[in-house]
Motif scaffolding. Structure first.
Motif, PDB file in Angstrom:
ATOM      1  N   PHE A 276       0.849  -1.192   0.000  1.00  0.00           N
ATOM      2  CA  PHE A 276       0.000   0.000   0.000  1.00  0.00           C
ATOM      3  C   PHE A 276       0.895   1.256   0.000  1.00  0.00           C
ATOM      4  N   PRO A 277       0.425   2.339  -0.591  1.00  0.00           N
ATOM      5  CA  PRO A 277       1.161   3.597  -0.476  1.00  0.00           C
ATOM      6  C   PRO A 277       0.969   4.181   0.928  1.00  0.00           C
ATOM      7  N   TYR A 278       2.006   4.817   1.458  1.00  0.00           N
ATOM      8  CA  TYR A 278       1.910   5.351   2.817  1.00  0.00           C
ATOM      9  C   TYR A 278       2.874   6.523   2.972  1.00  0.00           C
ATOM     10  N   GLU A 279       2.358   7.602   3.535  1.00  0.00           N
ATOM     11  CA  GLU A 279       3.205   8.791   3.716  1.00  0.00           C
ATOM     12  C   GLU A 279       3.561   8.986   5.181  1.00  0.00           C
ATOM     13  N   MET A 280       4.855   9.189   5.432  1.00  0.00           N
ATOM     14  CA  MET A 280       5.357   9.487   6.768  1.00  0.00           C
ATOM     15  C   MET A 280       5.710  10.977   6.844  1.00  0.00           C
ATOM     16  N   ASP A 281       5.424  11.593   7.965  1.00  0.00           N
ATOM     17  CA  ASP A 281       5.817  12.999   8.145  1.00  0.00           C
ATOM     18  C   ASP A 281       7.329  13.125   8.095  1.00  0.00           C
ATOM     19  N   CYS A 282       8.012  12.195   8.751  1.00  0.00           N
ATOM     20  CA  CYS A 282       9.471  12.171   8.663  1.00  0.00           C
ATOM     21  C   CYS A 282       9.970  10.783   9.038  1.00  0.00           C
ATOM     22  N   ILE A 283      11.144  10.424   8.503  1.00  0.00           N
ATOM     23  CA  ILE A 283      11.781   9.160   8.870  1.00  0.00           C
ATOM     24  C   ILE A 283      13.276   9.265   8.579  1.00  0.00           C
ATOM     25  N   GLY A 284      14.078   8.773   9.534  1.00  0.00           N
ATOM     26  CA  GLY A 284      15.527   8.799   9.384  1.00  0.00           C
ATOM     27  C   GLY A 284      16.134   7.591  10.072  1.00  0.00           C
ATOM     28  N   LYS A 285      17.461   7.487  10.004  1.00  0.00           N
ATOM     29  CA  LYS A 285      18.136   6.316  10.548  1.00  0.00           C
ATOM     30  C   LYS A 285      19.537   6.668  11.012  1.00  0.00           C
ATOM     31  N   ASN A 286      19.891   6.143  12.165  1.00  0.00           N
ATOM     32  CA  ASN A 286      21.274   6.135  12.639  1.00  0.00           C
ATOM     33  C   ASN A 286      21.406   4.902  13.523  1.00  0.00           C
ATOM     34  N   GLY A 287      21.574   3.750  12.891  1.00  0.00           N
ATOM     35  CA  GLY A 287      21.499   2.488  13.611  1.00  0.00           C
ATOM     36  C   GLY A 287      20.050   2.094  13.776  1.00  0.00           C
ATOM     37  N   SER A 288      19.332   2.789  14.625  1.00  0.00           N
ATOM     38  CA  SER A 288      17.900   2.565  14.801  1.00  0.00           C
ATOM     39  C   SER A 288      17.111   3.505  13.890  1.00  0.00           C
TER      40      SER A 288
ATOM     41  N   ILE B 250      14.025   6.177  13.200  1.00  0.00           N
ATOM     42  CA  ILE B 250      13.245   7.215  13.877  1.00  0.00           C
ATOM     43  C   ILE B 250      12.223   7.747  12.882  1.00  0.00           C
ATOM     44  N   GLY B 251      10.939   7.674  13.224  1.00  0.00           N
ATOM     45  CA  GLY B 251       9.915   8.146  12.297  1.00  0.00           C
ATOM     46  C   GLY B 251       8.701   8.680  13.020  1.00  0.00           C
ATOM     47  N   ALA B 252       7.938   9.493  12.314  1.00  0.00           N
ATOM     48  CA  ALA B 252       6.721  10.075  12.885  1.00  0.00           C
ATOM     49  C   ALA B 252       5.631  10.151  11.827  1.00  0.00           C
ATOM     50  N   LYS B 253       4.413   9.854  12.273  1.00  0.00           N
ATOM     51  CA  LYS B 253       3.239   9.909  11.414  1.00  0.00           C
ATOM     52  C   LYS B 253       2.145  10.689  12.137  1.00  0.00           C
ATOM     53  N   SER B 254       1.597  11.712  11.495  1.00  0.00           N
ATOM     54  CA  SER B 254       0.487  12.458  12.086  1.00  0.00           C
ATOM     55  C   SER B 254      -0.833  11.887  11.582  1.00  0.00           C
ATOM     56  N   LEU B 255      -1.829  11.869  12.464  1.00  0.00           N
ATOM     57  CA  LEU B 255      -3.113  11.294  12.108  1.00  0.00           C
ATOM     58  C   LEU B 255      -4.225  11.977  12.889  1.00  0.00           C
ATOM     59  N   SER B 256      -5.263  12.396  12.182  1.00  0.00           N
ATOM     60  CA  SER B 256      -6.425  13.002  12.829  1.00  0.00           C
ATOM     61  C   SER B 256      -7.455  11.926  13.161  1.00  0.00           C
ATOM     62  N   PHE B 257      -7.951  11.932  14.385  1.00  0.00           N
ATOM     63  CA  PHE B 257      -8.973  10.973  14.799  1.00  0.00           C
ATOM     64  C   PHE B 257     -10.378  11.512  14.565  1.00  0.00           C
ATOM     65  N   ASP B 258     -10.482  12.592  13.792  1.00  0.00           N
ATOM     66  CA  ASP B 258     -11.792  13.117  13.406  1.00  0.00           C
ATOM     67  C   ASP B 258     -12.321  12.445  12.145  1.00  0.00           C
ATOM     68  N   LYS B 259     -11.528  11.551  11.558  1.00  0.00           N
ATOM     69  CA  LYS B 259     -11.967  10.847  10.355  1.00  0.00           C
ATOM     70  C   LYS B 259     -12.831   9.645  10.741  1.00  0.00           C
ATOM     71  N   SER B 260     -13.287   8.906   9.730  1.00  0.00           N
ATOM     72  CA  SER B 260     -14.119   7.733  10.005  1.00  0.00           C
ATOM     73  C   SER B 260     -13.294   6.676  10.722  1.00  0.00           C
ATOM     74  N   LEU B 261     -13.956   5.875  11.550  1.00  0.00           N
ATOM     75  CA  LEU B 261     -13.273   4.833  12.316  1.00  0.00           C
ATOM     76  C   LEU B 261     -12.563   3.847  11.391  1.00  0.00           C
ATOM     77  N   GLN B 262     -13.188   3.519  10.271  1.00  0.00           N
ATOM     78  CA  GLN B 262     -12.594   2.579   9.317  1.00  0.00           C
ATOM     79  C   GLN B 262     -11.288   3.126   8.748  1.00  0.00           C
ATOM     80  N   LEU B 263     -11.279   4.417   8.409  1.00  0.00           N
ATOM     81  CA  LEU B 263     -10.078   5.030   7.842  1.00  0.00           C
ATOM     82  C   LEU B 263      -8.965   5.145   8.889  1.00  0.00           C
ATOM     83  N   ILE B 264      -9.337   5.488  10.115  1.00  0.00           N
ATOM     84  CA  ILE B 264      -8.344   5.578  11.195  1.00  0.00           C
ATOM     85  C   ILE B 264      -7.699   4.212  11.423  1.00  0.00           C
TER      86      ILE B 264
END
Length: 284
Positions: free
Chosen positions: A177-189, A191-205
Motif C-alpha cells: 500500500f502507499p503510505y506517507e510518513m511525516d518524517c523518517i531517518g536512521k542512525n542504527g535505529s 526514527i519516524g513520525a506519522k500524524s493522524l487526525s482521529f476526526d476521520k471515520s473509524l474505518q479510515l483511522i
C-alpha cells in the motif's frame, strides 16, 4: 478607555522558552471578557514539568481579578506590582517582565465596538474554537495541528532526514500500500513520525494505524532487525469523546510499546531526538 486584548500563555518549561496559548483577556472599555480553551488547558497540563501546579486555580484567580474591574477594587497584588488591570500600559509591562509559568502577550489595541459577536469572532480567530461549545470546527483544528507539526518538527529536520516521504509498493515490494510518513531517518535505529487526525471515520483511522504497524515491521526487517531499538511516533490529538470507539482505538495505540503517541505540541521532541542521534536519510 481603550479597548484591547492580551493572550494568556503558559510556559511548561521556561528554559526552552516554549509556550502554549490557553486563553484571552479582552477589555471592552468597561469590563473584561475572558475565554480559556479547555483543549489548550489539557495540552498545557500534559506538558507541565511541575505536576503540582494547579492551572485551574491560577486561571480562576485571574478571572476573579478581571471580573472585579469596575467594582471599586481595581488594584491587586496577584501581579508583580499594584496597578489597574484596565490600563493597557500595564499589560504591556506584563508582556515584557512576566517570564514565569504564566505569561502575557503584548496587548493589541481594538478600535471597533466590542460585543458578544465580535468577541466570539476573536476567540475563533485565535483558537479555532467557538464560544458556543456545540459548534465543532474539525477542519480548522486539523489545519492548526498540521501547522504546529511543520513548525516544531518538519522545519527543524528538513534536509537531515526524509520529510513527507511517500512509500510506494513498486519501490518496496513488502509494502502493498502507499503510505506517507511525516518524517523518517536512521542512525542504527529507525526514527519516524506519522500524524493522524482521529476526526476521520473509524474505518479510515483503523486502516491508517494498521498500515503504520505493517510499515514499521517491514522497515525493521529490512534496515534494523530490532523492533525495540526503533523510535516511532504517532502525532495526534486525543479524541474528545471518552469511551468512544475512536478514543478506545487511540488508547490501544498509546499502550503499544512499538509506537509513542504524542500531541502535536510535543512534536519538537521528535526533532530533538533526530538531531541528538544525528539521524540521516537512508532511502533511495
Amino acid at each position: 478607555m481603550k479597548n484591547f486584548y492580551s493572550i494568556l500563555k503558559l510556559s511548561p518549561n521556561i528554559a526552552t522558552e516554549d509556550s502554549v496559548a490557553i486563553g484571552v483577556l479582552l477589555f471592552d472599555g468597561q469590563k473584561f471578557r475572558c475565554y480559556f480553551s479547555d483543549k489548550k488547558k489539557r495540552i498545557a497540563n500534559r506538558l507541565l514539568d511541575d505536576k503540582n501546579v494547579n492551572l485551574n486555580f491560577i486561571i480562576n484567580q485571574i478571572v476573579d481579578k478581571c471580573n472585579s474591574v469596575g467594582s471599586g477594587n481595581e488594584e491587586f497584588s496577584l501581579f508583580y506590582k499594584l496597578d489597574k488591570l484596565s490600563d493597557m500600559s500595564y499589560f504591556d509591562y506584563l508582556s515584557k517582565y512576566s517570564n514565569g509559568i504564566i505569561q502575557f502577550s503584548k496587548p493589541i489595541n481594538l478600535y471597533d465596538e466590542i460585543d458578544d459577536n465580535s468577541f466570539g469572532k476573536l476567540v475563533n480567530f485565535l483558537f479555532k474554537e467557538s464560544i458556543n461549545k456545540s459548534i465543532k470546527i474539525a477542519n480548522d483544528v486539523y489545519s492548526l495541528s498540521s501547522n504546529i507539526i511543520e513548525d516544531k518538527l518538519i522545519n527543524k529536520v528538513d534536509k537531515k532526514v526524509h520529510t513527507h516521504y511517500k512509500f510506494k509498493p513498486e519501490a518496496f515490494p513488502s509494502i502493498y500500500f502507499p503510505y506517507e510518513m511525516d518524517c523518517i531517518g536512521k542512525n542504527g535505529s529507525l526514527i519516524g513520525a506519522k500524524s493522524l487526525s482521529f476526526d476521520k471515520s473509524l474505518q479510515l483511522i483503523d486502516k491508517n494505524i494498521s498500515h503504520y504497524f505493517t510499515l514499521i515491521s517491514s522497515l525493521t526487517s529490512k534496515y534494523n532487525k530490532s523492533l525495540k531499538d526503533n523510535n516511532f511516533y504517532l502525532i495526534s490529538e486525543e479524541p474528545e469523546s471518552i469511551g468512544s470507539k475512536e478514543h478506545k482505538l487511540w488508547e490501544s495505540v498509546k499502550y503499544n510499546e512499538l509506537i509513542s503517541v504524542i500531541h502535536p505540541e510535543q512534536s519538537n521532541e521528535v526533532a530533538e531526538l533526530i538531531i541528538n542521534k544525528e539521524a540521516t536519510t537512508f532511502l533511495d
